[in-house]
Motif scaffolding. Structure first.
Motif, PDB file in Angstrom:
ATOM      1  N   GLN A  68     -55.941  -0.409  21.597  1.00 22.33           N
ATOM      2  CA  GLN A  68     -55.592   0.988  21.423  1.00 22.33           C
ATOM      3  C   GLN A  68     -54.075   1.134  21.446  1.00 22.33           C
ATOM      4  OE1 GLN A  68     -57.799   3.688  23.953  1.00 22.33           O
ATOM      5  NE2 GLN A  68     -59.507   2.262  24.039  1.00 22.33           N
ATOM      6  N   PHE A  69     -53.587   2.152  20.793  1.00 26.98           N
ATOM      7  CA  PHE A  69     -52.181   2.514  20.806  1.00 26.98           C
ATOM      8  C   PHE A  69     -52.019   3.857  21.510  1.00 26.98           C
ATOM      9  CE2 PHE A  69     -51.815   0.111  16.675  1.00 26.98           C
ATOM     10  CZ  PHE A  69     -50.736  -0.696  17.005  1.00 26.98           C
ATOM     11  N   THR A  70     -50.928   4.028  22.218  1.00 30.17           N
ATOM     12  CA  THR A  70     -50.484   5.377  22.538  1.00 30.17           C
ATOM     13  C   THR A  70     -49.779   5.882  21.283  1.00 30.17           C
ATOM     14  OG1 THR A  70     -48.312   4.653  23.305  1.00 30.17           O
ATOM     15  CG2 THR A  70     -50.094   4.793  24.981  1.00 30.17           C
ATOM     16  N   LEU A 127     -57.093   9.132  12.007  1.00 27.06           N
ATOM     17  CA  LEU A 127     -56.167   8.125  11.505  1.00 27.06           C
ATOM     18  C   LEU A 127     -54.915   8.783  10.933  1.00 27.06           C
ATOM     19  CD1 LEU A 127     -55.207   5.332  10.410  1.00 27.06           C
ATOM     20  CD2 LEU A 127     -56.669   5.783   8.417  1.00 27.06           C
ATOM     21  N   LEU A 128     -55.105   9.730  10.039  1.00 25.69           N
ATOM     22  CA  LEU A 128     -53.959  10.378   9.399  1.00 25.69           C
ATOM     23  C   LEU A 128     -53.115  11.152  10.397  1.00 25.69           C
ATOM     24  CD1 LEU A 128     -55.304  11.652   5.991  1.00 25.69           C
ATOM     25  CD2 LEU A 128     -53.488  10.024   6.387  1.00 25.69           C
ATOM     26  N   GLU A 129     -53.759  11.872  11.306  1.00 21.46           N
ATOM     27  CA  GLU A 129     -52.986  12.637  12.291  1.00 21.46           C
ATOM     28  C   GLU A 129     -52.180  11.698  13.175  1.00 21.46           C
ATOM     29  OE1 GLU A 129     -51.521  14.732  15.679  1.00 21.46           O
ATOM     30  OE2 GLU A 129     -52.889  13.024  15.746  1.00 21.46           O
ATOM     31  N   ALA A 130     -52.764  10.577  13.580  1.00 19.71           N
ATOM     32  CA  ALA A 130     -52.052   9.618  14.431  1.00 19.71           C
ATOM     33  C   ALA A 130     -50.845   9.038  13.704  1.00 19.71           C
ATOM     34  CB  ALA A 130     -53.005   8.505  14.872  1.00 19.71           C
ATOM     35  N   LEU A 131     -51.000   8.716  12.434  1.00 21.61           N
ATOM     36  CA  LEU A 131     -49.877   8.185  11.657  1.00 21.61           C
ATOM     37  C   LEU A 131     -48.791   9.247  11.478  1.00 21.61           C
ATOM     38  CD1 LEU A 131     -51.872   6.140   8.984  1.00 21.61           C
ATOM     39  CD2 LEU A 131     -50.489   5.209  10.878  1.00 21.61           C
ATOM     40  N   PRO A 142     -40.042  17.642  16.908  1.00 20.97           N
ATOM     41  CA  PRO A 142     -40.714  18.243  18.068  1.00 20.97           C
ATOM     42  C   PRO A 142     -42.236  18.330  18.000  1.00 20.97           C
ATOM     43  CG  PRO A 142     -39.758  19.963  16.720  1.00 20.97           C
ATOM     44  CD  PRO A 142     -39.333  18.636  16.113  1.00 20.97           C
ATOM     45  N   TYR A 143     -42.879  17.874  16.940  1.00 23.30           N
ATOM     46  CA  TYR A 143     -44.341  17.968  16.861  1.00 23.30           C
ATOM     47  C   TYR A 143     -44.998  17.293  18.046  1.00 23.30           C
ATOM     48  CZ  TYR A 143     -49.103  17.157  15.050  1.00 23.30           C
ATOM     49  OH  TYR A 143     -50.460  17.112  14.882  1.00 23.30           O
ATOM     50  N   HIS A 144     -44.473  16.133  18.401  1.00 24.75           N
ATOM     51  CA  HIS A 144     -45.071  15.364  19.500  1.00 24.75           C
ATOM     52  C   HIS A 144     -44.566  15.863  20.839  1.00 24.75           C
ATOM     53  CE1 HIS A 144     -46.797  12.155  21.819  1.00 24.75           C
ATOM     54  NE2 HIS A 144     -45.616  11.958  22.375  1.00 24.75           N
TER      55      HIS A 144
END
Length: 146
Positions: A68-70, A127-131, A142-144
């Motif tokens: 898993q990735f953070t 997948l797309l949101e994580a990328l 600032p999204y994250h």
């Protein structure tokens, strides 16, 4: 860097099609994006189609056996790949039976989205949101928020 997104099939449910379209558009701000949809009758045929679609690009398979990735870790992974000269990464979401052992053995990395079983459509959107989120982290946007 170019991100090649390979999926077995395409999102069928309206929420997933809308989510895919939205995050694909957002992701294009940070990366060149190519999408390939494959279909086949058997798991072996699906895996062969995924491998052919990826070509020479390192293949990252979404697979429950993977690490898993953070969000920060995924950002760092993508940045490291770009710095090392990798021009393209291929990410593949398999069909209902997942990927074959042979395809997993030849993959550059196995990536697990978590221990939950996600519906196929939702996994594609995640997948797309994580990328996309990883791209915003790399860009200092600032999204994250942690």
């Amino acid at each position: 860097m170019r991100l090649h997104l390979i999926t077995v099939g395409e999102p069928k449910l309206a929420y997933a099609r809308a989510g895919w379209d939205e995050y694909e558009k957002r992701l294009r701000r940070f990366h060149r994006v190519q999408v390939t949809r494959v279909s086949a009758r058997t798991q072996a045929q699906e895996s062969g189609a995924v491998r052919r679609a990826a070509g020479r690009a390192p293949l990252v398979l979404l697979d429950p056996r993977g690490a898993q990735f953070t969000s920060e870790g995924l950002s760092a992974f993508l940045d490291a790949q770009a710095v090392s000269g990798v021009g393209e990464l291929a990410f593949a979401v398999g069909g209902p039976d997942g990927h074959t052992d042979e395809l997993r053995a030849g993959a550059a990395r196995l990536w697990s989205l978590g221990q939950l079983t996600l519906p196929h459509d939702l996994a594609m959107v995640v997948l797309l949101e994580a990328l996309y989120r990883a791209g915003t982290i790399s860009a200092g946007e600032p999204y994250h928020r942690g």
